[in-house]
Design a protein around this motif. Structure first.
Motif, PDB file in Angstrom:
ATOM      1  N   LYS A   1      -7.551  -0.168  14.782  1.00  0.00           N
ATOM      2  CA  LYS A   1      -7.830   0.757  13.678  1.00  0.00           C
ATOM      3  C   LYS A   1      -8.950   1.702  14.091  1.00  0.00           C
TER       4      LYS A   1
ATOM      5  N   VAL B   1       3.685  -5.364   8.634  1.00  0.00           N
ATOM      6  CA  VAL B   1       3.022  -6.251   9.596  1.00  0.00           C
ATOM      7  C   VAL B   1       2.685  -7.607   8.980  1.00  0.00           C
TER       8      VAL B   1
ATOM      9  N   ARG C   1       0.839  -1.218   0.000  1.00  0.00           N
ATOM     10  CA  ARG C   1       0.000   0.000   0.000  1.00  0.00           C
ATOM     11  C   ARG C   1       0.863   1.254   0.000  1.00  0.00           C
TER      12      ARG C   1
ATOM     13  N   HIS D   1      -7.370  -1.546  -4.960  1.00  0.00           N
ATOM     14  CA  HIS D   1      -8.211  -0.588  -4.244  1.00  0.00           C
ATOM     15  C   HIS D   1      -8.199   0.825  -4.802  1.00  0.00           C
TER      16      HIS D   1
HETATM   17  O1  GCW Z   1      -6.188  -2.245   4.667  1.00  0.00           O
HETATM   18  C1  GCW Z   1      -5.729  -3.540   4.650  1.00  0.00           C
HETATM   19  C2  GCW Z   1      -4.739  -3.595   3.536  1.00  0.00           C
HETATM   20  C3  GCW Z   1      -3.670  -4.644   3.713  1.00  0.00           C
HETATM   21  C4  GCW Z   1      -3.078  -4.497   5.103  1.00  0.00           C
HETATM   22  C5  GCW Z   1      -4.183  -4.702   6.131  1.00  0.00           C
HETATM   23  C6  GCW Z   1      -3.705  -4.516   7.553  1.00  0.00           C
HETATM   24  C7  GCW Z   1      -0.828  -4.840   5.821  1.00  0.00           C
HETATM   25  O2  GCW Z   1      -5.432  -3.772   2.335  1.00  0.00           O
HETATM   26  O3  GCW Z   1      -2.716  -4.444   2.708  1.00  0.00           O
HETATM   27  O4  GCW Z   1      -2.019  -5.375   5.329  1.00  0.00           O
HETATM   28  O5  GCW Z   1      -5.190  -3.768   5.915  1.00  0.00           O
HETATM   29  O6  GCW Z   1      -3.944  -3.465   8.101  1.00  0.00           O
HETATM   30  O7  GCW Z   1      -3.112  -5.421   8.112  1.00  0.00           O
END
Ligand code: GCW
Length: 679
Positions: A364, A206, A162, A528
Motif C-alpha cells: 500500500k 482479497v 468498500r 468508515h
Molecule cells: O482498508 C482496509 C479495508 C478492508 C480491506 C483491507 C485490505 C479488503 O477497510 O475492507 O479488506 O483494507 O486492504 O485488505
C-alpha cells in the motif's frame, strides 16, 4: 491490398451503461477519415471493430490491409511491425505524421490498441500538423485493478467490499454474470480500462470467503467466462486466492508451504487454471492479515508462502502478487510501543532478496491504510532486491465513498514521483517494477462509479501507470475533454473550466475538512464514512491520534517515539525525525505536539485545524455552486446525479467541520482567533 469499407458496424459500446470517457463523440476526428488497419489476431480485430464503428458513425472509410505499407489514399494508418519489438515491447507504439498522413506503428496488436486510443485522446490534433516519430511505451509494465468483489452479498460488507457503485460487474445472485447484456457490459468495462491504459484485473476480493475460494477449482468456468469478455481489450485476468486453499478445497491436513503434498496441490490446481485460461495473469494473496490465513500458522515466512505460489505459476509465466498489508489488528490501545505504521517494514524488509522473480510484493502506498494523507510507505525504498508493486485505492473508502468529490490523481502523482532515497535517486514509479495496482471503484451502477466524477479516478490509474511523470492536472483535463467533449458544447470554455474547477483541488478540500495534518482515521468505525474523532481511539486496530488537553499526534520519532521515522533512508529519516523539519501536512503523523506549536505556515496547530475546517466547507459550497452553474451544459442525468451528491457532501463536510472543531476546542480550550461558531 484487400479492402472492405465499413457500412454498418455494431457499436463496440452497445450497453446501457454510461459511455464515460469513450462517448461516440470522442471518435469523431478518427471516424471521419480514411483509416487503414494492418494487423492480425484478437486485439487487431478489436482495433478493426473500433475503427469500423467510428467510421460508420462519422462517415469515414475503414479498410483492413495485408501489407504494412499500402499505397492509396488514407489519413490514418494503424499497422503492426514485429521488427520494432525490442524498441516498443508488446504494448508500445510509434506515432508520426507526415505528408498528410498519421501513422501508428506498433510491434504487436496490443500496442496497436493503445495507439488507437492515443489517437482518440488527441482528437483533431492527431491530424492537424506534422509530427516527428515519437515512441510511446508504458513506464510500468503492469497496470492492474483489484476488485474487492464477492460472489454473493456478504452480510457485513455487501457484495463489493468498500464498494460505492452498486453490485459487482462480474457476479449476481451468487453466479457469474453470463447473459449477453452482462457480458457486453464486462466487455465495455474492459474497453474503458484499456483506453485508460489498464492491462490486468483481479476479479475477486482479497478477503476470500468460502464461495470465492472455489473460483480456483470447481467454479473456474466462471473465471474463464469473464476472462473471455475482458481479453479482446488486452486485460489479463487474475484471481485472489486463499492461502488455505489446499485445506479448504483440497482436503489436505495442512497448507504448510514447504509440505510436498501442498506444493503438488498448488501445481496441479494452477495447471488446471492455465488449461482453462491460457493467458491467466496469476494470483493475488492477502495472507496473515485481518484474519486471512497465511504461512505464520506453520512457522514459515512470507517469502516461503509467496514462493510456493510463484513456483506453481512459473511454468506458465504467471505472477503472484503477495500483499504486504500485514499488521496486528488485535492490538491493545494501551500498548504504546506497537505501531501499525512499522509493521510492513518490520515483517518484510528482512526478506528482501528471498522472493522469486515472479513473486511481487504489493505494498500500500502509505504505511497505514489509504488515508487522505500519509507519507509514502518506507517499504517501497527498502527492498531493492524485491519486485514491488504499489497499491493505491481508487475506491474512496476513506476519501468520501463516492458521495464526495475527491480527485485522487494529484495524490497518486505525489506518491509515484517521491524519491525514497532522496534527490537524484529513483522515484517510487521507477522502483515499482511489479506494477501499479488500484482497488477499483467501479460496480454495476449505470455511471460505473456511483459518483460520475469518480470516473476521473478510474481513468487516472492506468494513465499514471503508463506515464507516472504526467502532470495529474493535465490528466484531469484529458478526462474532461473526452468525457464531456466540450468542443461540441455551445460554451466549451465555461464547461471545461467549470468541471476542472470542481475537481482540481478536491483532494485538498477533502483533507481540509477531515482528519488534520496527517493524523488520519477519525472516521466512524466499520463503514468508515463520516466523522467520529475518537471512533478508533480505544480500538484494537492500531489507529490512534492521542489527543489530550495539551496536544495531539503520534510520536513516531526514533528519539522518543515508535521509531517509524527511522525506517526511512536519509534525508527523509532526518526530515521526519524532528517537528522542526517535518512537513506540516505530516506533522501529526510523526509527532505529538502541543496545540500552540507553530507550523511552518506560521499558524498554530489549533488555529490551522479551525481554519482548514472552515475553508474546507467553504470550498465545498463554492464547488457546489460552480457545478449548479453548469446545468445548461451538462447532460441532465449526469448533472442531477452530481448535484444530488453535492448536497450530501456539503452536509457531511459541515458535520466533519463541527465535530472536529468542537472536539479540539473542548480539549484545548483555545478559542478560534476569528471568533467563528464552534459548538
Ligand atoms: O482498508 C482496509 C479495508 C478492508 C480491506 C483491507 C485490505 C479488503 O477497510 O475492507 O479488506 O483494507 O486492504 O485488505
Amino acid at each position: 491490398m484487400t479492402a472492405s469499407t465499413a457500412s454498418t458496424a455494431a457499436s463496440a459500446s452497445a450497453t446501457a451503461s454510461d459511455p464515460a470517457w469513450l462517448p461516440p463523440e470522442a471518435f469523431r476526428a478518427l471516424g471521419s477519415r480514411r483509416v487503414l488497419v494492418h494487423g492480425d489476431g484478437l486485439l487487431a480485430d478489436t482495433v478493426w471493430g473500433e475503427v469500423t464503428a467510428a467510421c460508420a458513425e462519422f462517415g469515414g472509410e475503414a479498410a483492413r490491409v495485408d501489407g504494412p505499407d499500402p499505397a492509396g489514399p488514407y489519413d490514418l494508418l494503424l499497422r503492426t511491425r514485429r521488427e520494432h519489438l525490442d524498441r516498443l515491447g508488446e504494448e508500445g507504439f510509434f506515432l508520426e505524421r507526415a505528408g498528410g498522413r498519421t501513422t501508428v506503428t506498433a510491434a504487436a496488436p496490443h500496442g496497436l490498441l493503445h495507439g488507437l486510443f492515443h489517437v482518440v485522446r488527441l482528437g483533431r490534433t492527431a491530424f492537424d500538423r506534422d509530427r516527428q516519430r515519437q515512441a510511446h511505451r508504458p513506464a510500468l509494465a503492469l497496470r492492474m485493478l483489484n476488485h474487492w468483489d464477492n460472489v454473493s452479498v456478504h452480510p457485513v460488507m455487501g457484495q463489493v467490499e468498500r464498494g460505492y457503485a452498486g453490485g459487482s460487474l462480474f457476479w449476481r445472485d451468487g453466479a457469474a454474470r453470463g447473459s449477453r447484456a452482462d457480458l457486453d457490459r464486462v466487455r465495455a468495462y474492459g474497453r474503458l480500462l484499456a483506453a485508460g491504459g489498464i492491462n490486468a484485473l483481479a476479479l475477486n476480493n482479497v478477503n476470500v470467503h468460502a464461495e470465492e475460494a472455489r473460483l480456483l477449482t470447481d467454479r473456474l468456468g466462471e473465471v474463464a467466462g469473464l476472462a473471455r469478455a475482458l481479453r479482446p481489450y488486452g486485460i489479463r485476468t487474475h484471481l485472489s486466492v486463499t492461502f488455505a486453499a489446499p485445506v479448504v478445497l483440497g482436503g489436505l491436513p495442512t497448507a504448510d508451504p514447504l509440505d510436498p503434498a501442498v506444493r503438488a496441490w498448488w501445481a496441479e490446481a494452477t495447471g488446471r487454471v492455465y488449461a482453462a485460461i491460457p493467458d491467466f495473469g496469476g494470483y493475488v494473496v492477502k495472507a496473515d492479515s485481518e484474519g486471512q490465513p497465511g504461512p505464520f500458522a506453520y512457522g514459515r515466512t512470507h517469502a516461503d508462502g509467496a514462493n510456493l505460489l510463484a513456483d506453481a505459476l512459473a511454468p506458465y509465466g504467471g505472477t503472484v502478487h503477495w500483499r504486504a498489508f500485514v499488521y496486528d489488528h488485535r492490538q491493545d490501545w494501551r500498548d504504546r510501543s506497537t505501531d501499525r505504521a512499522r509493521a510492513a517494514h518490520d515483517h518484510f524488509t528482512p526478506l528482501d532478496g528471498a522472493f522469486r522473480d515472479n513473486a511481487v510484493l504489493q505494498v500500500k502506498h502509505g504505511p497505514m491504510d489509504f488515508q487522505v494523507r500519509e507519507p509514502v510507505s518506507s517499504v517501497i525504498g527498502a527492498m531493492p532486491a524485491t519486485r514491488i508493486a504499489v497499491e493505491i485505492q481508487a475506491t474512496q473508502e476513506y476519501t468520501g465513498q463516492q458521495r464526495h468529490v475527491c480527485a485522487l490523481a494529484p495524490m497518486w502523482s505525489e506518491v509515484l514521483r517521491f524519491r525514497p532515497q532522496g534527490e537524484g535517486t529513483p522515484t517510487v514509479a521507477e522502483l515499482a517494477r511489479g506494477g501499479l495496482v488500484a482497488v477499483s471503484n467501479a460496480g454495476d451502477d449505470p455511471y460505473w462509479t456511483g459518483h460520475p466524477l469518480a470516473q476521473a479516478n478510474l481513468y487516472a490509474v492506468g494513465r499514471l501507470g503508463w506515464e507516472p511523470g504526467a502532470n495529474p492536472y493535465r490528466l484531469l483535463g484529458e478526462w474532461i475533454d473526452l468525457t464531456f467533449t466540450p468542443e461540441r458544447s455551445p460554451e466549451p470554455e465555461r464547461l471545461r473550466a467549470g468541471v476542472y474547477a470542481v475537481l482540481k483541488d478536491s483532494w485538498r478540500t477533502y483533507e481540509k475538512y477531515t482528519a488534520p495534518l496527517g493524523v488520519g482515521f477519525m472516521v466512524q468505525p466499520g463503514h468508515h464514512y463520516g466523522p467520529s474523532v475518537d471512533g478508533y481511539e480505544y480500538s484494537p486496530w492500531g489507529t490512534y491520534h492521542f489527543a489530550d488537553r495539551d496536544g495531539v499526534g503520534v510520536d513516531r520519532s526514533r528519539a522518543t517515539g515508535t521509531g517509524y521515522a527511522a525506517q526511512y533512508a536519509k534525508p527523509w529519516s532526518e526530515l521526519y525525525e524532528s517537528p522542526d523539519t517535518c512537513p506540516d501536512e505530516l506533522l501529526l503523523f510523526f509527532h505529538h505536539v502541543s496545540y500552540d506549536h507553530v507550523l511552518h505556515s506560521g499558524k498554530t496547530v489549533i488555529q490551522h485545524i479551525y481554519d482548514t475546517h472552515f475553508e474546507g466547507v467553504e470550498e465545498v459550497e463554492e464547488a457546489r455552486r460552480v457545478w449548479a452553474s453548469l446545468a445548461d451544459l451538462v447532460e441532465p442525468g449526469r448533472h442531477a446525479r452530481v448535484a444530488e451528491r453535492y448536497e450530501e457532501q456539503l452536509r457531511s463536510a459541515r458535520e466533519w467541520r463541527d465535530q472536529v472543531n468542537s472536539y479540539f476546542f473542548r480539549k484545548s480550550g483555545v478559542p478560534d482567533a476569528h471568533g467563528r461558531r464552534i459548538y
